[in-house]
Scaffold this active site. Structure first.
Site, short mmCIF file in Angstrom:
data_model
loop_
_atom_site.label_atom_id
_atom_site.label_comp_id
_atom_site.label_asym_id
_atom_site.label_seq_id
_atom_site.Cartn_x
_atom_site.Cartn_y
_atom_site.Cartn_z
N HIS A 59 50.01 37.91 41.71
CA HIS A 59 49.21 38.55 40.67
C HIS A 59 48.86 37.53 39.60
O HIS A 59 49.71 36.75 39.16
CB HIS A 59 49.97 39.73 40.06
CG HIS A 59 49.23 40.41 38.96
ND1 HIS A 59 47.96 40.93 39.12
CD2 HIS A 59 49.56 40.65 37.65
CE1 HIS A 59 47.55 41.47 37.99
NE2 HIS A 59 48.49 41.30 37.08
N CYS A 110 42.57 42.07 40.65
CA CYS A 110 43.20 41.26 39.61
C CYS A 110 42.57 39.88 39.43
O CYS A 110 42.32 39.45 38.30
CB CYS A 110 44.70 41.15 39.84
SG CYS A 110 45.27 39.88 40.99
N ARG A 156 27.47 45.76 37.16
CA ARG A 156 28.27 46.86 36.60
C ARG A 156 29.30 47.41 37.58
O ARG A 156 29.59 48.59 37.61
CB ARG A 156 27.37 47.98 36.06
CG ARG A 156 26.37 47.50 35.03
CD ARG A 156 25.68 48.63 34.31
NE ARG A 156 26.61 49.36 33.43
CZ ARG A 156 26.96 48.95 32.21
NH1 ARG A 156 26.47 47.82 31.72
NH2 ARG A 156 27.79 49.66 31.48
N ASP A 171 46.37 40.75 30.33
CA ASP A 171 46.19 41.10 31.74
C ASP A 171 45.33 42.35 31.81
O ASP A 171 45.78 43.44 31.46
CB ASP A 171 47.55 41.34 32.41
CG ASP A 171 47.42 41.81 33.85
OD1 ASP A 171 46.32 41.73 34.42
OD2 ASP A 171 48.44 42.27 34.41
N GLU A 176 38.99 47.88 40.83
CA GLU A 176 38.61 48.40 42.15
C GLU A 176 38.54 47.26 43.14
O GLU A 176 38.28 46.12 42.77
CB GLU A 176 37.30 49.19 42.10
CG GLU A 176 36.13 48.45 41.44
CD GLU A 176 35.10 47.95 42.44
OE1 GLU A 176 35.46 47.79 43.63
OE2 GLU A 176 33.96 47.70 42.04
#
Length: 284
Positions: free
Chosen positions: A111, A72, A67, A126, A42
């Site tokens: 990424h 990435c 939590r 990943d 997220e």
């Protein structure tokens, strides 16, 4: 080397891993699957104009104690710290995202991915690619179809890079091209700043979340669009309607509970700036 500030026990409790802590392929398979399932992808902090921090203490505070999930750089930085604490040899790499694009599209390496060196050879790990993050470590060798708890995946060569592909239904789709050159953390700080700050970044205007589900499903939220994709490629779609619907979906499907003020601010930004046509191809 392991980061002395990293709390291995807290991370393993967060992801629900109770098995071996030896740096073996079996352990790597277990923690990849556990982390990917437990900690949702997220980017809500970026939507709220909060720049994600990548130091280990901040990542633990947000994603373990708080939590929350992350995108990435956050996911794979935290996962790298966890792997190193277990004794794995990890090299930081980058990849060029070509999801929804031509395989040879001229893309920046934005990424973050990880190479884990084992006696069996080098593997890619990943946990931070949202709706198609591999849920198993993948042998970094071309032309081998590899099973995961979700989609079959493979690498195909393209020049000096390896293209990760996923089989969705009866077709192979490109995900990203792995660049073999090791990276230093300052390069992730640059790309993280760009992803979180550039006015055209999709993260600044859209509420994005993703998580691998049971029975080889994938769950993705892109603003009001909520998709449940099955292993055969079929997709169940529904549209979220109102704050209560968003709140329930975030909590029940992604394990995320936002303060009321944060959810209201996120939805206001989506209403004023969010993508109204087809979802971004990286999150479709």
């Amino acid at each position: 080397m392991p980061d002395e500030s990293f709390d291995q026990d807290a991370w393993l409790r967060r992801i629900g891993h109770k098995g071996s802590r030896s740096p073996t392929l079996e352990t790597l398979r277990a923690v990849v699957a556990a982390h990917a399932s437990a900690i949702a992808y997220e980017s809500i902090d970026v939507l709220l104009d909060r720049h994600p921090k990548l130091d280990v203490e901040s990542l633990q505070r947000k994603m373990i104690a708080g939590r929350r999930g992350g995108y990435c750089f956050e996911q794979n930085m935290l996962f790298r710290a966890g792997l190193r604490s277990l004794g794995f040899a990890v090299t930081s790499l980058q990849a060029r995202v070509v999801r929804g694009l031509a395989v040879d599209a001229p893309r920046p390496a934005f990424h973050m991915v990880l190479r884990v060196d084992l006696p069996e050879g080098p593997y890619l790990a990943d946990v931070g690619f949202g709706n198609l993050a591999p849920t198993a470590p993948l042998v970094l060798s071309p032309e081998i179809e590899q099973e995961t708890p979700h989609e079959p995946m493979r690498f195909v060569p393209m020049g000096d890079e390896l293209v990760l592909q996923s089989r969705l239904g009866d077709r192979w789709e490109h995900i990203y091209r792995v660049v073999a050159l090791p990276r230093v953390d300052a390069e992730y700080e640059i790309t993280n700043w760009f992803a979180a700050s550039h006015p055209d970044s999709p993260y600044r205007s859209n509420l994005i979340a993703a998580r691998p589900g049971p029975n080889r499903t994938r769950i993705t939220m892109f603003n009001a669009r909520l998709n449940l994709r099955h292993a055969d490629g079929e997709v169940e779609r529904r549209t979220l309607d109102g704050a209560a619907d968003y709140r329930a979906a975030l909590a029940d499907l992604f394990g995320l509970s936002l303060p009321e003020a944060d959810l209201a601010a996120a939805l206001a930004t989506v209403e004023s700036k969010g993508t109204r046509g087809a979802p971004h191809p990286f999150f479709a």
